[in-house]
Design a protein around this motif. Structure first.
Motif, PDB file in Angstrom:
ATOM      1  N   ARG A  99     -24.799 -26.735 -17.029  1.00 58.21           N
ATOM      2  CA  ARG A  99     -25.278 -25.548 -16.768  1.00 58.21           C
ATOM      3  C   ARG A  99     -26.750 -25.113 -17.307  1.00 58.21           C
ATOM      4  N   ARG A 149     -25.672 -30.138 -10.235  1.00 59.88           N
ATOM      5  CA  ARG A 149     -25.625 -29.389 -11.406  1.00 59.88           C
ATOM      6  C   ARG A 149     -24.598 -30.175 -12.299  1.00 59.88           C
ATOM      7  N   ASP A 180     -27.017 -17.233 -15.257  1.00 56.58           N
ATOM      8  CA  ASP A 180     -25.602 -17.462 -14.889  1.00 56.58           C
ATOM      9  C   ASP A 180     -25.482 -19.024 -14.975  1.00 56.58           C
ATOM     10  N   HIS A 231     -36.825 -19.653 -10.960  1.00 57.01           N
ATOM     11  CA  HIS A 231     -36.149 -19.551  -9.866  1.00 57.01           C
ATOM     12  C   HIS A 231     -36.705 -18.330  -8.883  1.00 57.01           C
ATOM     13  N   ARG A 282     -30.178 -30.710  -5.725  1.00 53.89           N
ATOM     14  CA  ARG A 282     -29.512 -29.559  -6.327  1.00 53.89           C
ATOM     15  C   ARG A 282     -28.247 -29.820  -7.018  1.00 53.89           C
ATOM     16  N   LEU A 289     -29.882 -22.441  -3.867  1.00 50.54           N
ATOM     17  CA  LEU A 289     -28.915 -22.861  -4.836  1.00 50.54           C
ATOM     18  C   LEU A 289     -27.908 -24.014  -4.280  1.00 50.54           C
ATOM     19  N   PRO A 290     -26.987 -24.664  -4.814  1.00 50.09           N
ATOM     20  CA  PRO A 290     -26.446 -25.642  -4.378  1.00 50.09           C
ATOM     21  C   PRO A 290     -25.460 -25.476  -3.049  1.00 50.09           C
ATOM     22  N   ASN A 293     -26.919 -21.280 -12.992  1.00 45.99           N
ATOM     23  CA  ASN A 293     -26.965 -22.003 -11.847  1.00 45.99           C
ATOM     24  C   ASN A 293     -28.437 -22.131 -11.176  1.00 45.99           C
ATOM     25  N   LYS A 294     -29.326 -21.109 -11.694  1.00 51.30           N
ATOM     26  CA  LYS A 294     -30.705 -20.761 -11.330  1.00 51.30           C
ATOM     27  C   LYS A 294     -31.625 -21.477 -12.405  1.00 51.30           C
ATOM     28  N   GLU A 329     -29.623 -17.511  -1.453  1.00 50.08           N
ATOM     29  CA  GLU A 329     -29.001 -16.218  -2.115  1.00 50.08           C
ATOM     30  C   GLU A 329     -28.674 -15.361  -1.112  1.00 50.08           C
TER      31      GLU A 329
END
Length: 112
Positions: free
Chosen positions: A85, A82, A90, A97, A80, A104-105, A92-93, A109
């Motif tokens: 972006r 990143r 946002d 997703h 994960r 996520l990193p 991040n996804k 969620e």
């Protein structure tokens, strides 16, 4: 000389094509007749492929009914990552997703 080579090549191809066409006899997929190999493939489709698809469908349905328990989140530093972006949302996804299955990193969620 070239004319003789072309004549020999053309004659070889014509005679080998005639010989290959004569050797095919009886029911065959390449014989060109209506008694070709379609019967075999029809029976394979009906008696093997359709039941196999039905069994796979039942297996998927039973597995889906059981429900899925997601694995615990472990923050491995090689996963994960990143570096840039994502160009949507946002950033991040990922594009497809799933908040229940994709972490996520910093974790899932709904655990925050």
């Amino acid at each position: 000389m070239a004319k003789l080579v072309m004549f020999s090549a053309r004659r070889f191809l014509q005679t080998s094509a005639k010989r290959a066409a004569v050797e095919v006899e009886g029911p065959s997929a390449i014989s060109g007749g209506p008694e070709g190999g379609y019967k075999i493939w029809k029976n394979i489709s009906i008696f093997i492929a359709v039941p196999a698809i039905a069994l796979c469908m039942v297996n998927c349905w039973l597995e889906h009914k059981k429900g899925h328990e997601r694995p615990p989140f472990v923050a491995y530093e090689h996963m994960r990552i990143r570096t840039k972006r994502f160009p949507w949302g946002d950033g991040n996804k990922s594009l497809f997703h799933n908040p229940h299955a994709n972490a996520l990193p910093d974790g899932y969620e709904d655990e925050h």
